[in-house]
Scaffold this motif. Structure first.
Motif, mmCIF file in Angstrom:
data_model
loop_
_atom_site.group_PDB
_atom_site.id
_atom_site.type_symbol
_atom_site.label_atom_id
_atom_site.label_comp_id
_atom_site.label_asym_id
_atom_site.label_seq_id
_atom_site.Cartn_x
_atom_site.Cartn_y
_atom_site.Cartn_z
ATOM 1 N N UNK A 1 0.803 -1.227 0.000
ATOM 2 C CA UNK A 1 0.000 0.000 0.000
ATOM 3 C C UNK A 1 0.834 1.274 0.000
ATOM 4 N N UNK A 2 1.985 1.219 -0.630
ATOM 5 C CA UNK A 2 2.803 2.411 -0.795
ATOM 6 C C UNK A 2 2.548 2.987 -2.176
ATOM 7 N N UNK A 3 2.299 4.289 -2.284
ATOM 8 C CA UNK A 3 2.021 4.882 -3.598
ATOM 9 C C UNK A 3 3.307 5.117 -4.381
ATOM 10 N N UNK A 4 3.225 4.920 -5.701
ATOM 11 C CA UNK A 4 4.350 5.182 -6.594
ATOM 12 C C UNK A 4 3.821 5.959 -7.796
ATOM 13 N N UNK A 5 4.194 7.224 -7.902
ATOM 14 C CA UNK A 5 3.796 8.019 -9.055
ATOM 15 C C UNK A 5 4.572 7.564 -10.284
ATOM 16 N N UNK A 6 3.868 7.359 -11.374
ATOM 17 C CA UNK A 6 4.533 6.874 -12.574
ATOM 18 C C UNK A 6 5.515 7.901 -13.117
ATOM 19 N N UNK A 7 5.136 9.163 -13.093
ATOM 20 C CA UNK A 7 6.037 10.218 -13.543
ATOM 21 C C UNK A 7 6.863 10.659 -12.340
#
Length: 462
Positions: free
Chosen positions: A442-448
């Protein structure tokens, strides 16, 4: 028999085993409360497809795109520079066609990152992110795992699932594997096998090249396959109470198999023998040239992300005989193939919609060296500064971005990382800057995750 590495065999296309994912949780798009951007970054949505020409092993910047003819003997190497269409800019003498076509290309001389190991650097190059930690000190501890970040094609497939029978990504003509080592960054990582790019392992220069995994068995027609599909759907509807991650994964693989088998467009795209002898000769009758021709056919078919490997894992890893290997094989074949590719994409108008990137995972050391036990010198790994080529989809050709020092060792102007390349790719494909994935923890990873290389489009000096 040619088949996808993480895909489907010819006999069991509709009976594949469920593929494992990391943990029990499924990745998802994160929800954000941010307001949509009123203005998009420059280059946004310019590309319908991206073609990454991967020079695995690390090509020498000094002996290709960033020559230093005034450098000392232990730095400059054996090749002479030649003029290009860009005033005052030179490239290696063994890239004569590229030198005449630099009006199509932006040469970026200050790509840089921190990983000098092939496996770790490949993950960085193909995902825009370092490999998950911890990673051990041995190469055996650095191989591909389902904990890795998804590569560009896989992430795109997750946020933009397709329903037209075409894969979001195709990689060819080989997977990066050497003995027990499988290079990370080549598949969907924690997203699971459902989103893996379609992997082709085979030499398109071979006379009998064909993708048997896209061929139906004798006696199976499209109508008969559709009838079987209807029966399978009816059976699945009666088993909804059995739904779960493994069941869903199996159904996803069944859907993929059906779409691929019934996609005439994709099947025809792989039939490279449809091309004329004249066309195939222009690209070069070798694995490099024919892989670029097959990649062009993938772009024509509408595949969004194509990766063409110019060799196996260590092809451009020139610790030994750097100049002989470049002069006699690697550079002539690359030069001819890229020229034919850009000629055809330009003539068809597809270059306007296709972002082309030519790069390795890093470059080579400024200092010439000879390995113990060897007699022919070469160059070692170097990630502090290396070069790449960019063209198409709004990229302004005829320019050089970035300047290195007198030894092509370090940038003396702005540098760009694989994260910036990642952001440029997704921005070109029209992916919003707030698009993100949640990993199994549940860790967010921005694609950009970097900065769009705006200079590619503006022509502004770095």
């Amino acid at each position: 028999m040619l088949k996808p590495l993480y895909g489907l065999d010819r006999r069991g296309l509709l009976r594949v085993a469920a593929a494992g994912v990391v943990g029990a949780s499924l990745p998802r798009l994160s929800a954000t409360a941010a307001e949509p951007l009123q203005t998009k970054p420059i280059g946004f949505g310019k590309a319908k497809s991206v073609l990454i020409v991967m020079l695995s092993g690390g090509p020498s910047q000094l002996d290709m795109l960033d020559p230093k003819p005034e450098g000392p003997t232990e730095v400059r190497g054996e090749f002479a520079p030649i003029a290009t269409t860009i005033p005052g800019v030179t490239v290696c003498e063994h890239l004569p066609i590229l030198a005449k076509q630099t009006d199509r290309w932006a040469i970026v001389r200050t790509l840089a990152h921190r990983e000098h190991n092939h496996l770790l650097a490949t993950h960085v190059a193909l995902t825009g992110r370092p490999t998950p930690v911890p990673r051990g000190g041995s190469d055996l501890d650095r191989v591909e795992t389902r904990n890795d970040f998804p590569n560009f094609a896989a992430a795109l497939d997750f946020i933009r699932p397709r329903g037209d029978g075409l894969p979001s990504g195709v990689s060819l003509p080989n997977y990066f594997i050497e003995g027990p080592l499988t290079w990370p960054g080549q598949h969907a990582g924690f997203l699971g096998a459902k989103h893996d790019p379609w992997q082709i392992n085979g030499d398109p220069n071979e006379k009998d090249f064909r993708i048997q995994a896209l061929s139906m068995r004798d006696g199976i027609t499209t109508d008969r396959l559709q009838s079987r599909r209807q029966l399978l759907d009816n059976l699945n509807r009666g088993r909804r109470n059995l739904a779960g991650p493994e069941t869903d994964s199996l159904r996803d693989q069944q859907d993929l198999a059906y779409g691929l088998l019934t996609s005439g467009k994709l099947t025809q795209a792989f039939e490279i023998n449809r091309e004329s002898d004249e066309t195939r000769d222009r690209y070069g009758r070798n694995k490099f040239g024919q892989s670029l021709l097959l990649s062009k056919r993938m772009i024509e078919a509408g595949v969004p992300v194509v990766q063409a490997a110019m060799g196996i894992v260590q092809t451009w890893d020139t610790h030994v005989d750097n100049w002989g290997r470049l002069k006699n094989t690697l550079l002539p074949q690359l030069d001819q193939g890229l020229a034919a590719l850009t000629d055809d994409l330009t003539a068809s108008g597809l270059l306007d919609d296709t972002l082309l990137i030519v790069m390795g995972e890093f470059g080579r050391t400024p200092k010439i060296s000879t390995l113990p036990g060897q007699t022919i010198p070469g160059r070692d790994h170097w990630a502090h500064a290396y070069s790449g080529l960019f063209a198409g989809a709004g990229v302004r050709g005829g320019q050089v971005l970035g300047q290195t020092d007198a030894q092509a060792a370090y940038p003396v102007t702005n540098s760009w990382s694989p994260a910036d390349i990642c952001s440029t790719i997704f921005n070109a494909l029209g992916v919003d800057s707030d698009a993100a994935l949640m990993d199994p923890l549940d860790r967010p990873h921005h694609l950009l995750n970097g900065s769009v290389i705006s200079n590619l489009y503006t022509g502004a000096s770095a």
